[in-house]
Design a protein around this motif. Structure first.
Motif, PDB file in Angstrom:
ATOM      1  N   GLU A 107       7.139 -67.484  23.849  1.00 41.88           N
ATOM      2  CA  GLU A 107       7.013 -66.356  24.671  1.00 41.88           C
ATOM      3  C   GLU A 107       5.805 -65.690  24.490  1.00 41.88           C
ATOM      4  O   GLU A 107       5.268 -65.838  23.302  1.00 41.88           O
ATOM      5  CB  GLU A 107       8.159 -65.503  24.232  1.00 41.88           C
ATOM      6  N   CYS A 108       5.224 -64.606  25.328  1.00 45.53           N
ATOM      7  CA  CYS A 108       4.231 -63.796  24.950  1.00 45.53           C
ATOM      8  C   CYS A 108       4.656 -63.008  24.252  1.00 45.53           C
ATOM      9  O   CYS A 108       5.729 -62.548  23.963  1.00 45.53           O
ATOM     10  CB  CYS A 108       3.643 -63.224  26.382  1.00 45.53           C
ATOM     11  N   PRO A 109       3.502 -62.462  22.983  1.00 48.64           N
ATOM     12  CA  PRO A 109       4.046 -61.876  21.871  1.00 48.64           C
ATOM     13  C   PRO A 109       4.240 -60.147  22.711  1.00 48.64           C
ATOM     14  O   PRO A 109       3.770 -59.935  23.287  1.00 48.64           O
ATOM     15  CB  PRO A 109       3.025 -61.883  20.812  1.00 48.64           C
ATOM     16  N   LYS A 110       5.062 -59.377  21.702  1.00 49.72           N
ATOM     17  CA  LYS A 110       5.370 -57.863  21.906  1.00 49.72           C
ATOM     18  C   LYS A 110       3.919 -57.332  21.371  1.00 49.72           C
ATOM     19  O   LYS A 110       3.395 -57.486  20.191  1.00 49.72           O
ATOM     20  CB  LYS A 110       6.416 -57.375  21.371  1.00 49.72           C
ATOM     21  N   ILE A 111       3.209 -56.711  22.413  1.00 44.45           N
ATOM     22  CA  ILE A 111       1.943 -56.280  22.159  1.00 44.45           C
ATOM     23  C   ILE A 111       1.897 -54.623  22.237  1.00 44.45           C
ATOM     24  O   ILE A 111       2.822 -53.993  22.775  1.00 44.45           O
ATOM     25  CB  ILE A 111       0.704 -56.536  22.798  1.00 44.45           C
ATOM     26  N   VAL A 112       1.286 -54.014  21.047  1.00 50.11           N
ATOM     27  CA  VAL A 112       1.044 -52.668  21.296  1.00 50.11           C
ATOM     28  C   VAL A 112      -0.315 -52.335  21.575  1.00 50.11           C
ATOM     29  O   VAL A 112      -1.299 -52.741  20.721  1.00 50.11           O
ATOM     30  CB  VAL A 112       1.447 -51.758  19.849  1.00 50.11           C
TER      31      VAL A 112
END
Length: 180
Positions: free
Chosen positions: A21-26
């Protein structure tokens, strides 16, 4: 058979990761687009099909009166020919000023442009990712940008670590030639 050829081609020319999955980004919380505009050189990028073999890649960002940002990307393609494309970046929402939707004019293309970290004067880390659920893969787009044609190895290592910590694949990051 045709499907197999298409899938093989995608894996050969794009930075795809299986079963991820695409990572959670900030994105950068205090991002200031007025400090960001100007010329940026592409110092490092991952394997991106539409930039295969491109060198001397740069982008110029200009503020528009309506709050959007004009984008002008230039490069020398793998055939040695000058190429450029223009577009517009628009912040997704005011609460996340470093997250943009980027729309290129010709051909009409849309994509994310997420500024993860920038000090505005030396470097910028830009990331985007798309999940392709049917194939259970993710397609990552990573750019390390610099205001000059070179980037300090310590900054490169710092930005790679940020990417690794957020779950991005930094194994295919490669230096972009700027000798034009």
């Amino acid at each position: 058979m045709l499907f197999s050829i298409i899938v093989f081609t995608l894996f050969s020319f794009a930075n795809l990761s299986l079963a991820n999955e695409c990572p959670k980004i900030v994105t950068q919380k205090d991002f200031d687009v007025t400090k960001y505009v100007g010329l940026w050189y592409e110092s490092y990028r991952n394997d991106i099909i539409f930039e295969t073999g491109a060198k001397c890649v740069n982008a110029t960002y200009t503020s528009n009166p309506d709050g959007t940002v004009a984008v002008w990307n230039q490069a020398i393609n793998w055939l040695g020919e000058y190429t450029s494309i223009r577009g517009t970046a628009k912040a997704k929402n005011a609460s996340e000023p470093g997250a943009f939707i980027l729309t290129f004019d010709s051909p009409l293309q849309k994509g994310d442009y997420n500024v993860i970290k920038s000090n505005y004067v030396d470097y910028s880390l830009v990331y985007a990712c798309r999940n392709i659920p049917v194939l259970d893969i993710k397609l990552e787009f990573i750019w390390l940008l610099s205001r000059t044609k070179t980037m300090s190895p310590s900054i490169v290592n710092e930005l790679k670590q940020i990417l690794s910590d957020m779950g991005a694949n930094v194994n295919s990051l490669a230096h972009v030639e700027q000798n034009c």
